[in-house]
Design an enzyme around this catalytic site. Structure first.
Site, PDB file in Angstrom:
ATOM      1  CG  ASP A 198     -71.036  28.195  16.378  1.00 58.35           C
ATOM      2  OD1 ASP A 198     -71.523  28.448  17.497  1.00 58.35           O
ATOM      3  OD2 ASP A 198     -69.906  27.721  16.232  1.00 58.35           O
ATOM      4  CG  HIS A 199     -76.321  27.679  20.019  1.00 60.04           C
ATOM      5  ND1 HIS A 199     -75.632  26.508  20.016  1.00 60.04           N
ATOM      6  CD2 HIS A 199     -76.479  28.013  21.315  1.00 60.04           C
ATOM      7  CE1 HIS A 199     -75.380  26.142  21.265  1.00 60.04           C
ATOM      8  NE2 HIS A 199     -75.879  27.044  22.087  1.00 60.04           N
ATOM      9  CE  LYS A 203     -74.753  30.543  23.944  1.00 61.06           C
ATOM     10  NZ  LYS A 203     -75.833  30.132  24.815  1.00 61.06           N
ATOM     11  CD  GLU A 237     -72.822  21.873  28.224  1.00 57.47           C
ATOM     12  OE1 GLU A 237     -73.994  22.168  27.982  1.00 57.47           O
ATOM     13  OE2 GLU A 237     -72.196  21.013  27.601  1.00 57.47           O
ATOM     14  CG  HIS A 261     -70.437  26.176  20.434  1.00 57.87           C
ATOM     15  ND1 HIS A 261     -71.155  26.443  19.293  1.00 57.87           N
ATOM     16  CD2 HIS A 261     -71.140  25.219  21.096  1.00 57.87           C
ATOM     17  CE1 HIS A 261     -72.232  25.669  19.274  1.00 57.87           C
ATOM     18  NE2 HIS A 261     -72.245  24.921  20.347  1.00 57.87           N
TER      19      HIS A 261
HETATM   20  C1  BG6 Z   1     -74.547  22.419  21.870  1.00 57.86           C
HETATM   21  C2  BG6 Z   1     -73.887  21.123  22.242  1.00 57.86           C
HETATM   22  O1  BG6 Z   1     -74.024  22.915  20.674  1.00 57.86           O
HETATM   23  O2  BG6 Z   1     -74.354  23.373  22.899  1.00 57.86           O
HETATM   24  C3  BG6 Z   1     -74.374  20.631  23.586  1.00 57.86           C
HETATM   25  O3  BG6 Z   1     -74.141  20.144  21.253  1.00 57.86           O
HETATM   26  C4  BG6 Z   1     -74.286  21.708  24.628  1.00 57.86           C
HETATM   27  O4  BG6 Z   1     -73.659  19.468  23.984  1.00 57.86           O
HETATM   28  C5  BG6 Z   1     -74.916  22.992  24.135  1.00 57.86           C
HETATM   29  O5  BG6 Z   1     -74.933  21.253  25.796  1.00 57.86           O
HETATM   30  C6  BG6 Z   1     -74.722  24.121  25.118  1.00 57.86           C
HETATM   31  O6  BG6 Z   1     -75.363  25.274  24.670  1.00 57.86           O
HETATM   32  P1  BG6 Z   1     -75.619  26.498  25.649  1.00 57.86           P
HETATM   33  O7  BG6 Z   1     -76.192  27.553  24.783  1.00 57.86           O
HETATM   34  O8  BG6 Z   1     -76.540  26.007  26.708  1.00 57.86           O
HETATM   35  O9  BG6 Z   1     -74.287  26.863  26.217  1.00 57.86           O
END
Ligand code: BG6
Length: 507
Positions: A198-199, A203, A237, A261
């Site tokens: 879960d990226h 952060k 976004e 997230h």
């Molecule tokens: C991803 C989603 O996990 O996170 C995308 O699948 C989204 O739809 C992206 O655009 C956003 O990541 P970040 O790090 O740019 O906020």
């Protein structure tokens, strides 16, 4: 076997954590994720000296490529997306460890080639049998790939070496499919060898939520329902779905980012102090939050969803979701989602958590706002405090990483007029080094076998348990409400908060 550098004192936390001998096998090398995130992050790690000298990267895909073609793909992706500067000598050393194995996921011969390639790398580059399999592919293929890895002896951890699997979301599309996916992975890899990315947890600003809460005395005493009125978690976004129609249609905003997230962010804000920062303690506390979540009874009044209509973004006219390439004109997929959640614990009873996310909104911003109750009594005239809103502590996850505290202050002059002011902490102002990308941190953690930043399967299941009833409710409702691109989402989301006497922040 854990590799330790004899010249370093492992107890000294100021020293960089460097991965021991190992390699990575990347499935899905042609996808966006690999090119924009994974490959650049590997280069950035190498550039920071955090990969072992013999590190190897094996690409696996249905392409008629030689090793050099694969190296060219990685090269282009690094040039376009790496965070750190390009250094020829780092690149040359890294590229020596690149290999490509052409093949299909159900092609036995290809997996046999992969096994031989890995064995050769262990011999030639001293990767020591330690390999991570990174599945940057749709979950529908997980079964084929891990089945093949097992069948071809690629998952065996011999003589103290390790094999790990890295999976990307979506971890299913509901509770049932998430369980099925997990059974597939758990049937082949022990739970400690499964890393779910879960990226957001990678952060810096997200990890800082824990530092801020638990390394200070200032915030925790007021971090509860006595002082907090409500919490707003926003991930907005400005981009649309781009070329991701195939992935996004049928998935939608809630499955794409709330299930993972935003619920993870909520866990970090709402959880109790873990006994330590090891994976087990952290995950236990996050799980407690997720299992305490109660949905309001009237989902029609406490959730909202929308779909972007044509409008403006960055000064340009943009298409609506239904006009995007690859999207069916009848699609009911939501590109905006807002939900109200209650965390039924002594600390949070009565404090709603509002989570929202959307594509094609006014600007890109992710933040957590803790909005405090009003002062119980104001000894100033009402006219002098008209502009005063509620105190708030805003954690700015991105961009402009930092934190803002909003409070009332006297306006200079002879009258006792009070107005809102902001006190700012800006990362760039306090620290000189720029933050690593989330993927750098997470890939390094995989190679080090360090799991605290990876959600455990129980968390994934609990998150689906929260979301499933909402998705079912929406499924019965037909079309999401259109909202203009470049705005702040559908009217129903504003009404949702207005019913509670509150308003969304306009970041
Ligand atoms: C991803 C989603 O996990 O996170 C995308 O699948 C989204 O739809 C992206 O655009 C956003 O990541 P970040 O790090 O740019 O906020």
């Amino acid at each position: 076997m854990t590799w330790t550098n004899p010249l370093r004192d492992p107890e000294d936390r100021r020293l960089p954590r460097i991965a021991g001998p190992c390699g990575m096998v990347l499935f899905g090398v042609t996808g966006d994720l690999s090119r924009k995130k994974v490959m650049p992050a590997i280069y950035d790690l190498a550039n920071r000296g955090l990969l072992p000298p013999g590190f190897s990267l094996v690409g696996f895909a249905r392409r008629d490529w030689a090793d050099q073609d694969f190296a060219q793909i990685v090269h282009d992706s690094v040039k376009a997306h790496a965070r750190t500067e390009f250094r020829e000598e780092v690149w040359q050393q890294l590229a020596e460890g690149f290999r490509f194995v052409p093949g299909d996921f159900d092609d036995d011969a290809a997996f046999e080639r992969l096994r031989r390639t890995i064995e050769e790398l262990d011999q030639e580059r001293g990767t020591g049998g330690n390999h991570a399999f990174y599945l940057a592919i749709p979950p529908g293929f997980f079964g084929n790939v891990v089945g093949q890895l097992q069948e071809h002896g690629l998952t065996e951890q011999k003589d103290g070496s390790w094999r790990r699997v890295v999976v990307e979301k979506p971890f299913g599309h509901d509770l049932e499919s998430a369980r099925e996916l997990n059974n597939i992975l758990a049937g082949v890899f022990p739970s400690g060898s499964i890393f779910r990315i879960d990226h957001y947890l990678g952060k810096e600003t997200v990890q800082n939520i824990l530092a801020m809460r638990f390394a200070n005395e200032l915030f925790e005493p007021i971090w509860n329902s006595n002082y907090v009125d409500h919490v707003q978690i926003t991930m907005a976004e400005d981009i649309g779905i781009g070329g991701r129609a195939g992935y996004y249609d049928g998935i939608g905003a809630a499955r794409d980012v709330i299930q993972n997230h935003l619920l993870q962010l909520m866990c970090l804000v709402a959880m109790e102090e873990p006994t330590s920062f090891d994976a087990e303690s952290l995950r236990i506390e996050k799980q407690k939050v997720l299992s305490s979540v109660v949905l309001p009874r009237r989902l029609d009044l406490t959730t909202a969803r929308g779909q972007y209509a044509p409008g403006w973004a960055g000064g340009e006219k943009v298409n609506g979701f239904l006009e995007e390439e690859g999207i069916k004109k009848t699609s009911t997929t939501e590109t905006y989602a807002a939900v109200t959640l209650n965390v039924d614990t002594r600390r949070w009873a009565g404090v709603p958590f509002y989570l929202r996310t959307g594509k094609r909104l006014g600007r890109r911003v992710t933040e957590v706002a803790i909005v405090f109750k009003r002062a119980p009594h104001l000894p100033f005239s009402a006219t002098a405090t008209e502009e005063l809103t509620q105190n708030a502590l805003v954690i700015r996850v991105q961009p402009d990483e930092g934190m803002t505290i909003r409070f009332g202050s006297k306006v200079p002059g002879t009258a006792m007029e009070i107005r809102d002011v902001n006190m700012d902490f800006v990362y760039g102002g306090s620290f000189t080094e720029s933050s690593p990308e989330a993927y750098e941190r997470l890939i390094l953690d995989v190679l080090l076998g360090d799991p605290p930043l990876f959600p455990r399967h129980e968390e994934v299941e609990l998150s689906w348990k929260i979301l499933d009833p909402i998705l079912e409710h929406w499924g019965r409702k037909g079309k999401p409400e259109p909202y203009a691109s470049g705005g702040w989402g559908p009217e129903s989301a504003d009404k949702m908060l207005a019913r509670d006497g509150r308003v969304w922040r306009r970041p």
